[in-house]
Design an enzyme around this catalytic site. Structure first.
Site, PDB file in Angstrom:
ATOM      1  N   TYR A   1       0.822  -1.212   0.000  1.00  0.00           N
ATOM      2  CA  TYR A   1       0.000   0.000   0.000  1.00  0.00           C
ATOM      3  C   TYR A   1       0.858   1.266   0.000  1.00  0.00           C
ATOM      4  O   TYR A   1       0.348   2.355   0.226  1.00  0.00           O
ATOM      5  CB  TYR A   1      -0.950  -0.006   1.194  1.00  0.00           C
ATOM      6  CG  TYR A   1      -1.924  -1.169   1.121  1.00  0.00           C
ATOM      7  CD1 TYR A   1      -3.014  -1.135   0.246  1.00  0.00           C
ATOM      8  CD2 TYR A   1      -1.718  -2.321   1.869  1.00  0.00           C
ATOM      9  CE1 TYR A   1      -3.871  -2.206   0.133  1.00  0.00           C
ATOM     10  CE2 TYR A   1      -2.578  -3.397   1.764  1.00  0.00           C
ATOM     11  CZ  TYR A   1      -3.654  -3.337   0.899  1.00  0.00           C
ATOM     12  OH  TYR A   1      -4.506  -4.413   0.779  1.00  0.00           O
TER      13      TYR A   1
ATOM     14  N   ASP B   1      -2.033  -9.768   8.699  1.00  0.00           N
ATOM     15  CA  ASP B   1      -1.181 -10.916   8.352  1.00  0.00           C
ATOM     16  C   ASP B   1       0.290 -10.669   8.666  1.00  0.00           C
ATOM     17  O   ASP B   1       0.928 -11.529   9.261  1.00  0.00           O
ATOM     18  CB  ASP B   1      -1.391 -11.305   6.891  1.00  0.00           C
ATOM     19  CG  ASP B   1      -2.721 -12.044   6.716  1.00  0.00           C
ATOM     20  OD1 ASP B   1      -3.293 -12.497   7.732  1.00  0.00           O
ATOM     21  OD2 ASP B   1      -3.190 -12.165   5.585  1.00  0.00           O
TER      22      ASP B   1
ATOM     23  N   HIS C   1       4.508  -7.366  -4.417  1.00  0.00           N
ATOM     24  CA  HIS C   1       3.161  -7.527  -4.936  1.00  0.00           C
ATOM     25  C   HIS C   1       2.289  -6.345  -4.541  1.00  0.00           C
ATOM     26  O   HIS C   1       2.594  -5.606  -3.597  1.00  0.00           O
ATOM     27  CB  HIS C   1       2.530  -8.825  -4.430  1.00  0.00           C
ATOM     28  CG  HIS C   1       2.145  -8.787  -2.992  1.00  0.00           C
ATOM     29  ND1 HIS C   1       3.021  -9.056  -1.975  1.00  0.00           N
ATOM     30  CD2 HIS C   1       0.964  -8.487  -2.373  1.00  0.00           C
ATOM     31  CE1 HIS C   1       2.421  -8.934  -0.816  1.00  0.00           C
ATOM     32  NE2 HIS C   1       1.164  -8.586  -1.016  1.00  0.00           N
TER      33      HIS C   1
ATOM     34  N   TYR D   1     -11.123  -0.977  -0.724  1.00  0.00           N
ATOM     35  CA  TYR D   1     -11.112  -0.645   0.703  1.00  0.00           C
ATOM     36  C   TYR D   1      -9.871   0.109   1.127  1.00  0.00           C
ATOM     37  O   TYR D   1      -9.887   0.831   2.128  1.00  0.00           O
ATOM     38  CB  TYR D   1     -11.306  -1.913   1.542  1.00  0.00           C
ATOM     39  CG  TYR D   1     -10.061  -2.519   2.151  1.00  0.00           C
ATOM     40  CD1 TYR D   1      -9.201  -3.306   1.396  1.00  0.00           C
ATOM     41  CD2 TYR D   1      -9.753  -2.318   3.474  1.00  0.00           C
ATOM     42  CE1 TYR D   1      -8.065  -3.865   1.953  1.00  0.00           C
ATOM     43  CE2 TYR D   1      -8.621  -2.872   4.053  1.00  0.00           C
ATOM     44  CZ  TYR D   1      -7.777  -3.644   3.283  1.00  0.00           C
ATOM     45  OH  TYR D   1      -6.654  -4.183   3.844  1.00  0.00           O
ATOM     46  N   ARG D   2      -8.795  -0.040   0.371  1.00  0.00           N
ATOM     47  CA  ARG D   2      -7.500   0.515   0.785  1.00  0.00           C
ATOM     48  C   ARG D   2      -6.634   0.531  -0.457  1.00  0.00           C
ATOM     49  O   ARG D   2      -6.643  -0.418  -1.244  1.00  0.00           O
ATOM     50  CB  ARG D   2      -6.930  -0.398   1.855  1.00  0.00           C
ATOM     51  CG  ARG D   2      -5.620  -0.017   2.462  1.00  0.00           C
ATOM     52  CD  ARG D   2      -5.286  -1.077   3.495  1.00  0.00           C
ATOM     53  NE  ARG D   2      -4.060  -0.856   4.191  1.00  0.00           N
ATOM     54  CZ  ARG D   2      -3.522  -1.741   5.035  1.00  0.00           C
ATOM     55  NH1 ARG D   2      -4.141  -2.883   5.271  1.00  0.00           N
ATOM     56  NH2 ARG D   2      -2.411  -1.478   5.652  1.00  0.00           N
TER      57      ARG D   2
END
Lengths: 137, 539
Positions: free
Chosen positions: B91, B150, B402, B484-485
């Site tokens: 992100y 996670d 990723h 969502y993000r």
């Protein structure tokens, strides 16, 4: 005492590039090399197991992982590094090193040796204070 | 030396000296080697001219130091970019949205300020990691669980402000929803406490989110209106045990009644665990026949997929795993009730799983791969992931990270099937590999359907990834869904999709920005919120 853990690239490589190319701990490492706080190897791979056996024969404290470094991080590295930098060495996959590298940044250490085996993609590495942060080699 | 836009090297050096006067020179990071640690290792712009990079970083240790840094930044118009522990991989990591910003790194503010055993909450600073909080509770023998994402190296404050989520039951799993009360330093240095925290000597700051007046905490999440310096989080009392059960249904269209029953159980709080809807058929290894079905304009009919499953010996089309937390008698009763309700779904099968009693021993923890379901932080998601070449790309192309395009869709079988068709087409058109059949109830009353995208050392591939990410967001919006993000390379694009009434929401954000941060020093561009002087120029 923390300076005892300062390891330079030159010290680690010791016998030269040929030693790093080997998958086990280089036999010709300088006798002056301070003992890494932990030697971490990925036991899923033959090369990792050889590294671990060789490190153990040198009196290094070894830790076997299977990719995930959480256990050794939580129970040992994070506690030790709260007191200051301490070098670690290993033979692992790149993702395992990726995580350890970022965690080590928080105590000012860097990956000072990083040699990737072209065949297995395993990485032989040393995390220690960079020369710019530590005493002269 | 890189500098903030429009700031000369000489001026910047003087400003960094002023920062050093506040925090100490060792906590002003400006050497190339050290600033490089703030790069986003998973950046889809890695090595490109427009990669988002910082000019420097400054790491305060207290609210007072933050106030002084903000005063300097206001005086010299220096853009800051706030991070907590600065992980946030996939992100944006700790890289700023606005290149050249100085990272305001809060990792030194790492104190667990309070844990109330009576009221089951913790008050923490932004630099506290999930591991830190977990260790604090464990060392003190406190029988509480935290919910962890996670990767456990992040910060409860940072993760909740970015709307992160984890694995244990609601409300704890939704990290922002599980927070209660915050302290914020505004751009002008004023310290604000939200909710009941505004009452001097409040005894309720972390028991109720509501104070008299507006509930204002939300404006400090996914935004840039202040620097959050403390947050309270509700803690889950350690349950006695967990019971695990698995449910399977045989056919493609069974997913519709399957999820209808499951969502009803969820809305009734019978099922409060995190679960993933998986398809052993969609998730099975690729075959030419499967590729051909996916490539059809309708993504393959239910009959065609059922035939495919039958001919390939795949007995179950959909399955999920449920966890029931609490006293064993209650867990067993809930599981039996769930079985009764699923009797309405033809062919539903049940697999009784193990019962675990808590606390787990260290040996159990080390041996399990699902510890985040029990409030235990882990790093396996990154340290255990595969590395190496990428199928379908040229020689020498290696994965380096990723992205997760993270659309959320309604919790229904119809929506899940439609979303699979929609996102499958996006990936197919982009020439990128993808998996199917994966939806999870991260947050309350929605499915998240992570669309994993591999970043590589190949710029051409990464350009395709960026285009696919944007197309995912666009396709979601076209269907009335959302993201969502968002990775910070796409904040403007994604926020641009919130266009109701001529982007009225963006206008509101901008009016708030102008009022709260008139010099635009805080995290410019975060979630598309730009200060007045940068609007239209963007990053």
């Amino acid at each position: 005492m923390l300076q005892d853990y300062f390891v330079t690239r030159r010290q680690f490589v010791g016998g030269g590039a040929a030693a790093l190319a080997a998958t086990a701990v280089p036999a010709s490492l300088s006798p002056h090399l301070p003992i890494p706080y932990r030697a971490i190897f990925d036991e899923r791979f033959e090369a990792g197991r050889r590294f671990g056996a060789d490190a153990l024969s040198r009196g290094w404290v070894t830790r076997a992982i299977r990719g995930d470094i959480t256990h050794v991080w939580f129970h040992e590295l994070s506690l030790r590094w709260k007191r200051g930098p301490a070098p670690i060495a290993g033979l692992t996959t790149a993702p395992s090193l990726f995580v350890l590298e970022r965690l080590s940044w928080d105590v000012g250490m860097r990956v000072t040796v990083r040699e990737t085996d072209a065949t297995t993609a395993l990485v032989h590495w040393l995390i220690s204070l960079p020369a710019s942060r530590g005493p002269a080699a | 030396m890189r500098t903030p836009p429009g700031v000369s090297e000489a001026d910047f050096a003087r400003i960094l000296q002023q920062f050093a006067g506040v925090v100490g020179s060792q906590w002003v990071i400006s050497s190339e080697d050290e600033v490089a640690t703030y790069r986003d290792a998973y950046s889809p712009l890695w090595g490109e001219s427009d990669e988002k990079v910082a000019s420097a970083a400054v790491a305060p240790d207290s609210v007072e130091q933050i106030q002084k840094i903000l005063a300097i930044a206001n005086r010299f118009s220096i853009p800051l970019y706030t991070v907590s522990t600065g992980r946030n991989l996939a992100y944006g990591g700790s890289s700023p949205v606005y290149s050249g910003s100085v990272v305001l790194d809060l990792k030194r503010m790492n104190r667990v300020l309070e844990v109330s055993e009576e009221y089951a909450y913790a008050l923490v600073e932004p630099g506290v990691s999930y591991f830190d909080l977990y260790r604090h509770l464990r060392d003190k023998g406190m029988k509480f669980w935290i919910d962890v994402p996670d990767p456990g190296w992040g910060s409860p404050v940072g993760n909740s402000l970015d709307h992160g989520a984890g694995r244990i039951p609601l409300p704890y799993r939704d990290h922002f929803d599980a927070h209660c009360g915050m302290e914020v330093v505004l751009a002008n240095g004023q310290v604000v406490r939200t909710g009941m925290g505004a009452i001097p000597g409040s005894k309720l700051w972390h028991q109720t989110k509501y104070g008299p007046g507006p509930l204002i905490d939300g404006i400090f999440s996914q935004s840039n209106f202040g620097v959050v310096t403390k947050m309270g989080f509700w803690l889950m009392p350690e349950p006695e045990a967990v019971l695990i059960g698995r449910i399977r249904v045989p056919h493609h269209d069974d997913v519709i009644p399957f999820i209808r029953v499951l969502s009803s159980l969820m809305y009734s709080n019978i099922v409060d665990c995190n679960f993933t809807i998986q398809s052993p058929v969609f998730g099975s290894p690729a075959t030419a026949e499967k590729e051909a079905l996916q490539a059809k304009s309708d993504g393959g009919t239910a009959q065609e997929w059922d035939r495919y499953a039958a001919t390939h010996g795949l007995e179950h089309f959909w399955e999920t795993e449920l966890r029931f937390y609490g006293p064993p008698k209650i867990n067993t009763a809930k599981w039996e009730y769930v079985k009764e309700r699923f009797a309405a779904v033809n062919g539903a099968q049940f697999v009784d799983g193990e019962t675990l009693r808590f606390p787990l021993t260290d040996e159990q923890i080390n041996a399990r791969t699902d510890v985040t379901f029990y409030g235990i932080p882990s790093l396996s998601v990154f340290s255990g992931m595969a590395a190496g070449g990428l199928t379908g790309t040229g020689a020498g192309v290696q994965t380096t990270g990723h992205l997760d395009a993270s659309p959320i869709v309604p919790i229904s079988g119809e929506a899940l099937l439609k979303a699979q068709r929609v996102f499958n087409k996006v990936f197919h058109d982009a020439g990128l590999p993808r998996g199917l059949g994966f939806a999870m109830n991260y947050h309350w009353r929605t499915f998240i359907m992570f669309q994993g995208l591999q970043i590589t050392n190949d710029k051409e591939h990464n350009a395709k990834v960026r285009a696919a990410y944007e197309r995912c967001a666009q396709a979601a919006a076209e269907n009335g869904w959302g993201i969502y993000r968002v990775h910070n390379a796409f904040h403007d694009k994604v926020m641009g999709l919130l266009s109701f009434n001529d982007h009225a929401l963006r206008g509101l954000h901008e009016r708030l920005k102008d009022a709260l941060d008139p010099n635009g020093i805080l995290s410019a561009g975060r979630y598309g919120i730009w200060p007045r002087h940068l609007r239209g120029r963007q990053s």
